[in-house]
Design a protein around this motif. Structure first.
Motif, PDB file in Angstrom:
ATOM      1  N   GLN A   1      39.041  72.132  48.355  1.00 11.86           N
ATOM      2  CA  GLN A   1      38.850  71.511  47.053  1.00 11.86           C
ATOM      3  C   GLN A   1      39.826  72.097  46.033  1.00 11.86           C
ATOM      4  OE1 GLN A   1      34.982  72.088  45.372  1.00 11.86           O
ATOM      5  NE2 GLN A   1      35.291  70.579  43.753  1.00 11.86           N
TER       6      GLN A   1
ATOM      7  N   ASP B   1      43.069  70.311  46.401  1.00 13.59           N
ATOM      8  CA  ASP B   1      42.954  68.944  45.887  1.00 13.59           C
ATOM      9  C   ASP B   1      43.069  68.901  44.364  1.00 13.59           C
ATOM     10  OD1 ASP B   1      42.691  67.869  48.360  1.00 13.59           O
ATOM     11  OD2 ASP B   1      40.509  67.654  48.301  1.00 13.59           O
ATOM     12  N   LEU B   2      42.418  69.859  43.709  1.00  8.46           N
ATOM     13  CA  LEU B   2      42.398  69.872  42.248  1.00  8.46           C
ATOM     14  C   LEU B   2      43.754  70.261  41.663  1.00  8.46           C
ATOM     15  CD1 LEU B   2      38.923  71.585  41.690  1.00  8.46           C
ATOM     16  CD2 LEU B   2      39.472  69.179  41.286  1.00  8.46           C
TER      17      LEU B   2
ATOM     18  N   TYR C   1      35.486  77.184  46.435  1.00  9.83           N
ATOM     19  CA  TYR C   1      36.375  76.025  46.391  1.00  9.83           C
ATOM     20  C   TYR C   1      37.355  75.991  47.569  1.00  9.83           C
ATOM     21  CZ  TYR C   1      34.501  75.916  41.696  1.00  9.83           C
ATOM     22  OH  TYR C   1      33.641  75.893  40.627  1.00  9.83           O
TER      23      TYR C   1
ATOM     24  N   ARG D   1      34.895  64.537  55.801  1.00  9.80           N
ATOM     25  CA  ARG D   1      34.973  65.477  54.681  1.00  9.80           C
ATOM     26  C   ARG D   1      33.588  65.648  54.048  1.00  9.80           C
ATOM     27  NH1 ARG D   1      39.455  66.085  49.973  1.00  9.80           N
ATOM     28  NH2 ARG D   1      40.541  66.827  51.826  1.00  9.80           N
TER      29      ARG D   1
ATOM     30  N   PHE E   1      31.317  69.175  53.605  1.00  6.65           N
ATOM     31  CA  PHE E   1      30.649  69.639  52.385  1.00  6.65           C
ATOM     32  C   PHE E   1      29.139  69.753  52.587  1.00  6.65           C
ATOM     33  CE2 PHE E   1      34.455  67.800  50.017  1.00  6.65           C
ATOM     34  CZ  PHE E   1      34.980  69.042  49.715  1.00  6.65           C
TER      35      PHE E   1
ATOM     36  N   ASP F   1      27.067  71.891  49.888  1.00 10.41           N
ATOM     37  CA  ASP F   1      27.613  71.373  48.627  1.00 10.41           C
ATOM     38  C   ASP F   1      27.343  69.866  48.618  1.00 10.41           C
ATOM     39  OD1 ASP F   1      29.005  70.806  46.306  1.00 10.41           O
ATOM     40  OD2 ASP F   1      30.630  72.206  46.776  1.00 10.41           O
TER      41      ASP F   1
ATOM     42  N   LEU G   1      29.464  67.241  46.303  1.00 13.48           N
ATOM     43  CA  LEU G   1      30.764  66.850  46.851  1.00 13.48           C
ATOM     44  C   LEU G   1      30.596  65.998  48.108  1.00 13.48           C
ATOM     45  CD1 LEU G   1      32.941  70.067  46.395  1.00 13.48           C
ATOM     46  CD2 LEU G   1      33.033  67.942  45.103  1.00 13.48           C
TER      47      LEU G   1
ATOM     48  N   SER H   1      32.157  62.213  48.674  1.00 14.70           N
ATOM     49  CA  SER H   1      32.974  61.817  49.831  1.00 14.70           C
ATOM     50  C   SER H   1      32.384  60.601  50.537  1.00 14.70           C
ATOM     51  CB  SER H   1      33.083  62.993  50.809  1.00 14.70           C
ATOM     52  OG  SER H   1      33.764  64.080  50.230  1.00 14.70           O
TER      53      SER H   1
END
Length: 265
Positions: free
Chosen positions: A5, A8-9, A28, A78, A82, A87, A90, A94
């Protein structure tokens, strides 16, 4: 490879050819458990990233059936990652993306096999979405996801089980029990469904007992346990003594008055 993540960010903020040093918390990256054996649990991750190339997202309308299936499955996997990391927010994101890919319009004709495979991906995403929503106590959303699965596959055991659990969490035991029974009928050896159904039946019985006692109190009718027990020897036609004495006194008074009247005559 596992999705990051943090990567990605940060990549979205880079210019072409720019290099960045990314230092991120484990949350993350690979989660609190890390990625064995390369990355130990609860450690931060440092990455040096250079953006060499970028391309636009694919046009979903022009994707072939095979390409659409592959893209949707990548997003679903994905979400699974998560979910395993607990999580759930998230994971839901997805699964939502995967569902949008599957449900997008297309200018390309798909074969019957591709249509069937796309439906299979959709059902898996909806089932996993319901599981994630249930973990977050999003009962209304989870119920909607389960119902969408059952519209396509009325005998889907996972959807039936999760729908039963959602209804049970909302206290709707009367509706939940038949649904779990239907799931158990489809898979009689499933111990998880057995356990959930047994627990539910007991809760429903307890709920009915509480409701019965509440109605009894509301109507002013105390429970049989608090009602004094009547004497078994007392006959249903027995007359109270005070009534008997009163009737005897009246009768004697009437006889005496008759004697007095007769004497006067």
């Amino acid at each position: 490879c596992c999705p990051l993540q943090a990567l990605d960010l940060c990549v979205q903020l880079l210019e072409m050819g720019e290099t960045a040093l990314i230092v991120s918390d484990a949350k993350y990256c690979y989660g609190a458990q890390g990625r064995s054996p390369a990355i130990p649990p609860n450690s931060s991750l440092t990455l040096e990233v250079e953006l060499l190339a970028a391309r636009d997202a694919p046009d979903l309308e022009l994707l072939s059936g095979k390409e659409k299936i592959q893209l949707a499955n990548r997003k679903r996997e994905r979400g699974n990652f998560f979910y395993q990391q607990a999580d759930y927010v998230l994971a839901i994101n997805s699964y939502d993306i995967a569902l949008r890919i599957v449900g997008s319009s297309s200018k390309v004709d798909f074969s019957p096999d591709e249509e069937a495979e796309l439906l299979d991906v959709k059902v898996k995403c909806l089932n996993n979405l319901a599981a994630s929503q249930l973990k977050l106590d999003h009962f209304k959303a989870a119920l909607k996801s389960c119902n969408q699965v059952l519209e396509h596959q009325p005998g889907n055991i996972k959807a039936l089980f999760r729908k039963g659990k959602v209804l049970a969490q909302q206290g709707e035991y009367r509706e939940a029990i038949p649904i779990l029974k239907a799931a158990l009928k489809l898979e009689p050896s499933n111990k998880t469904i057995h356990a959930e159904l047994s627990k539910l039946v007991k809760k429903h019985a307890d709920q009915r007992n509480v409701e019965t006692e509440m109605y009894r109190k509301m109507l002013g009718n105390p429970s049989t346990a608090s009602t004094p027990r009547k004497c078994k020897d007392k006959l249903p036609w027995s007359i109270p003594w005070k009534w008997l004495f009163g009737a005897t006194a009246i009768a004697l008074g009437g006889v005496a008055l008759s004697v007095v009247i007769a004497a006067r005559n």
